[in-house]
Scaffold this motif. Structure first.
Motif, PDB file in Angstrom:
ATOM      1  N   ASN A 134       0.843  -1.196   0.000  1.00  0.00           N
ATOM      2  CA  ASN A 134       0.000   0.000   0.000  1.00  0.00           C
ATOM      3  C   ASN A 134       0.877   1.245   0.000  1.00  0.00           C
ATOM      4  OD1 ASN A 134      -2.710  -1.398   0.393  1.00  0.00           O
ATOM      5  ND2 ASN A 134      -1.526  -2.217   2.104  1.00  0.00           N
ATOM      6  N   LYS A 135       0.294   2.399  -0.343  1.00  0.00           N
ATOM      7  CA  LYS A 135       1.069   3.624  -0.521  1.00  0.00           C
ATOM      8  C   LYS A 135       1.139   4.480   0.742  1.00  0.00           C
ATOM      9  CE  LYS A 135       2.030   3.084  -4.936  1.00  0.00           C
ATOM     10  NZ  LYS A 135       1.353   1.792  -5.178  1.00  0.00           N
ATOM     11  N   ASP A 136       0.695   3.956   1.860  1.00  0.00           N
ATOM     12  CA  ASP A 136       0.845   4.591   3.160  1.00  0.00           C
ATOM     13  C   ASP A 136       0.877   3.453   4.172  1.00  0.00           C
ATOM     14  OD1 ASP A 136       0.806   6.347   5.400  1.00  0.00           O
ATOM     15  OD2 ASP A 136      -0.332   7.826   4.268  1.00  0.00           O
ATOM     16  N   ALA A 137       0.738   3.773   5.460  1.00  0.00           N
ATOM     17  CA  ALA A 137       0.788   2.723   6.473  1.00  0.00           C
ATOM     18  C   ALA A 137      -0.174   1.593   6.131  1.00  0.00           C
ATOM     19  CB  ALA A 137       0.444   3.305   7.837  1.00  0.00           C
ATOM     20  N   GLY A 138       0.274   0.372   6.344  1.00  0.00           N
ATOM     21  CA  GLY A 138      -0.615  -0.753   6.083  1.00  0.00           C
ATOM     22  C   GLY A 138      -1.872  -0.666   6.910  1.00  0.00           C
ATOM     23  N   VAL A 139      -1.706  -0.404   8.226  1.00  0.00           N
ATOM     24  CA  VAL A 139      -2.829  -0.261   9.151  1.00  0.00           C
ATOM     25  C   VAL A 139      -2.668   1.053   9.893  1.00  0.00           C
ATOM     26  CG1 VAL A 139      -3.985  -1.213  11.177  1.00  0.00           C
ATOM     27  CG2 VAL A 139      -2.992  -2.760   9.466  1.00  0.00           C
ATOM     28  N   SER A 155       1.786  -6.763   8.396  1.00  0.00           N
ATOM     29  CA  SER A 155       1.804  -5.563   7.558  1.00  0.00           C
ATOM     30  C   SER A 155       3.210  -5.393   6.998  1.00  0.00           C
ATOM     31  CB  SER A 155       1.395  -4.346   8.404  1.00  0.00           C
ATOM     32  OG  SER A 155       1.307  -3.188   7.601  1.00  0.00           O
ATOM     33  N   TYR A 156       3.344  -5.456   5.681  1.00  0.00           N
ATOM     34  CA  TYR A 156       4.679  -5.520   5.081  1.00  0.00           C
ATOM     35  C   TYR A 156       4.672  -4.949   3.662  1.00  0.00           C
ATOM     36  CZ  TYR A 156       2.585  -9.780   3.082  1.00  0.00           C
ATOM     37  OH  TYR A 156       1.756 -10.671   2.452  1.00  0.00           O
ATOM     38  N   TYR A 157       5.877  -4.537   3.198  1.00  0.00           N
ATOM     39  CA  TYR A 157       6.075  -4.013   1.843  1.00  0.00           C
ATOM     40  C   TYR A 157       5.237  -2.767   1.563  1.00  0.00           C
ATOM     41  CZ  TYR A 157       8.116  -8.672   0.804  1.00  0.00           C
ATOM     42  OH  TYR A 157       8.848  -9.825   0.810  1.00  0.00           O
ATOM     43  N   ASN A 158       4.908  -2.006   2.584  1.00  0.00           N
ATOM     44  CA  ASN A 158       4.178  -0.758   2.382  1.00  0.00           C
ATOM     45  C   ASN A 158       5.178   0.384   2.218  1.00  0.00           C
ATOM     46  OD1 ASN A 158       1.364  -1.795   2.896  1.00  0.00           O
ATOM     47  ND2 ASN A 158       2.341  -2.361   4.833  1.00  0.00           N
ATOM     48  N   ALA A 159       4.968   1.243   1.212  1.00  0.00           N
ATOM     49  CA  ALA A 159       5.910   2.328   0.945  1.00  0.00           C
ATOM     50  C   ALA A 159       5.200   3.488   0.270  1.00  0.00           C
ATOM     51  CB  ALA A 159       7.068   1.840   0.063  1.00  0.00           C
ATOM     52  N   ASP A 160       5.391   4.681   0.823  1.00  0.00           N
ATOM     53  CA  ASP A 160       4.893   5.889   0.162  1.00  0.00           C
ATOM     54  C   ASP A 160       6.026   6.502  -0.636  1.00  0.00           C
ATOM     55  OD1 ASP A 160       5.880   8.489   2.106  1.00  0.00           O
ATOM     56  OD2 ASP A 160       5.873   6.505   3.005  1.00  0.00           O
ATOM     57  N   ASP A 167       4.243   3.276   7.591  1.00  0.00           N
ATOM     58  CA  ASP A 167       4.587   2.375   8.677  1.00  0.00           C
ATOM     59  C   ASP A 167       3.866   1.043   8.478  1.00  0.00           C
ATOM     60  OD1 ASP A 167       5.835   4.605  10.181  1.00  0.00           O
ATOM     61  OD2 ASP A 167       3.762   5.279  10.439  1.00  0.00           O
ATOM     62  N   GLY A 168       4.294   0.044   9.223  1.00  0.00           N
ATOM     63  CA  GLY A 168       3.502  -1.176   9.248  1.00  0.00           C
ATOM     64  C   GLY A 168       2.179  -0.918   9.939  1.00  0.00           C
ATOM     65  N   PHE A 169       2.264  -0.373  11.161  1.00  0.00           N
ATOM     66  CA  PHE A 169       1.085  -0.025  11.961  1.00  0.00           C
ATOM     67  C   PHE A 169       1.264   1.392  12.482  1.00  0.00           C
ATOM     68  CE2 PHE A 169       1.526  -4.558  12.081  1.00  0.00           C
ATOM     69  CZ  PHE A 169       0.244  -5.087  12.091  1.00  0.00           C
ATOM     70  N   ALA A 170       0.319   2.271  12.197  1.00  0.00           N
ATOM     71  CA  ALA A 170       0.353   3.650  12.676  1.00  0.00           C
ATOM     72  C   ALA A 170      -0.817   3.845  13.631  1.00  0.00           C
ATOM     73  CB  ALA A 170       0.271   4.625  11.504  1.00  0.00           C
ATOM     74  N   CYS A 188       9.658  -4.851   6.729  1.00  0.00           N
ATOM     75  CA  CYS A 188      10.047  -4.312   5.421  1.00  0.00           C
ATOM     76  C   CYS A 188       9.111  -3.203   4.949  1.00  0.00           C
ATOM     77  CB  CYS A 188      10.107  -5.426   4.382  1.00  0.00           C
ATOM     78  SG  CYS A 188      11.190  -6.792   4.822  1.00  0.00           S
ATOM     79  N   ASN A 189       8.758  -2.301   5.846  1.00  0.00           N
ATOM     80  CA  ASN A 189       8.001  -1.112   5.479  1.00  0.00           C
ATOM     81  C   ASN A 189       8.959   0.062   5.323  1.00  0.00           C
ATOM     82  OD1 ASN A 189       5.098  -2.139   5.824  1.00  0.00           O
ATOM     83  ND2 ASN A 189       6.056  -2.707   7.768  1.00  0.00           N
ATOM     84  N   SER A 190       8.604   1.048   4.499  1.00  0.00           N
ATOM     85  CA  SER A 190       9.562   2.117   4.196  1.00  0.00           C
ATOM     86  C   SER A 190       9.827   3.026   5.384  1.00  0.00           C
ATOM     87  CB  SER A 190       9.076   2.961   3.007  1.00  0.00           C
ATOM     88  OG  SER A 190       7.929   3.729   3.334  1.00  0.00           O
TER      89      SER A 190
END
Length: 333
Positions: A134-139, A155-160, A167-170, A188-190
């Motif tokens: 996803n292009k922002d936090a996964g959750v 929650s993984y591979y998320n990157a804006d 984040d994985g979780f915000a 592996c989140n950005s």
């Protein structure tokens, strides 16, 4: 059992998920079950005809625009269930859980133009969910979202595009009290694994992991594993201020993140870490200074003393624990 292999920063992980729990949509549902199969009507149009107590069952890959989940409506996975939000534009969320009392279970959620799952409702359950790309936090839980439960959520591979938000979780920006995460993984989140910036309620973490966050697919962000604070300068008409919150982390792990494993980030409350492990993080394994001068405030603040009990610090000698007390059998500090 479902297995997902994550490849990131040269490290391979296989995450195994048991999809049985006391938190089930079947227990919560009292109405109809509407089955949506791969290739059928868009999910975003199906939800317009459901009501509290109904369950939507997903089979195969279903493409959709943003789904605003009605109050008390459950969405569960049947066979190989995926909600693909690639029809959303940049800035558009995937599952929008703005109301109370829903269960989201046994699903894969991906490719949203913003958060994969956004929550501002209360008393919702998320169990056995994979959120990725996803292009922002996964959750994300914000705007008063309280008493939500997350179990076995990956929650993984998320990157804006800039790397600073995904984040994985915000659990941040005015999230409420009573949010609980158990057996969750952020990998592996950005940006960060777990970010509690400007939360308004303490969060409980049990057996959660933050692994290899801070870079994905060439996009780099802050890279903290568990970032548990942040001065609130986002409330309109209110001067920037700290919110002392007593977060509790039990049996959690932060490994291979590009910055700090467990990071105070100006949290003025008493953060408790029990039997936690930090291993080979790029900054400090544990960063809990006694005081600091947050840029949003412009003056020095003395923080509440963190509790580190029966914890491990491995492969990193850069801990900053001047604002923490160690108890029990702590090693590597």
């Amino acid at each position: 059992m479902k297995k997902v292999k994550l490849l990131g920063l040269g490290v391979a992980m296989v995450l195994t998920l048991a999809t049985t729990s006391g938190h089930t949509a079947a227990q919560a549902a009292t109405g109809r079950t509407i089955v949506v199969n791969e290739g059928e009507t868009l999910l975003s149009s199906i939800v317009e005809s459901v009501q509290a107590g109904d369950t939507i069952q997903i089979n195969g890959t279903v493409k959709s625009g943003t789904v605003n989940v009605p109050k008390g409506v459950n969405i569960v996975g049947g066979t190989n269930a995926v909600i693909d939000f690639s029809l959303t534009k940049f800035g558009q969320k995937g599952l929008n859980v703005l109301h109370d009392g829903s269960t989201i279970q046994n699903l894969e959620i991906c490719n949203a133009g913003d958060n994969g799952i956004f929550v501002q409702g209360n008393n919702n359950v998320f169990y056995g969910v994979y959120v990725h790309d996803n292009k922002d936090a996964g959750v994300q839980v914000s705007n008063g979202g309280a008493n939500n439960y997350f179990g076995y959520v990956y929650s993984y591979y998320n990157a804006d595009p800039k790397g600073e938000n995904a984040d994985g979780f915000a659990i941040k920006l005015h999230s409420g009290e009573g949010n609980v995460l158990e057996d969750c993984v952020a990998a592996c989140n950005s940006d960060d694994g777990y970010d509690l910036y400007a939360a308004h309620g303490a969060v409980t973490f049990n057996r959660c992991k933050a692994i290899n966050n801070g870079e994905w697919n060439g996009i780099r962000g802050d890279g903290n594993g568990f970032k548990v604070g942040g001065i609130d300068n986002k409330t309109p008409g209110v001067a920037a201020h700290p919110d002392p919150l007593n977060h509790i982390l039990t049996d959690c792990e932060a490994s291979g993140n590009t910055r700090n494993g467990f990071d105070r980030n100006n949290q003025t409350g008493v953060v408790t870490m029990l039997r936690c492990t930090a291993n080979a993080n790029g900054g400090a394994n544990y960063s809990f200074p006694q005081s600091g001068t947050p840029s949003a405030l412009g003056y020095k603040v003395t923080f509440g003393r963190a509790i580190i009990e029966d914890c491990v610090s491995a492969n990193n000698a850069n801990n900053n624990i001047s604002g923490a007390d160690l108890y029990g059998d702590c090693t590597g500090f």
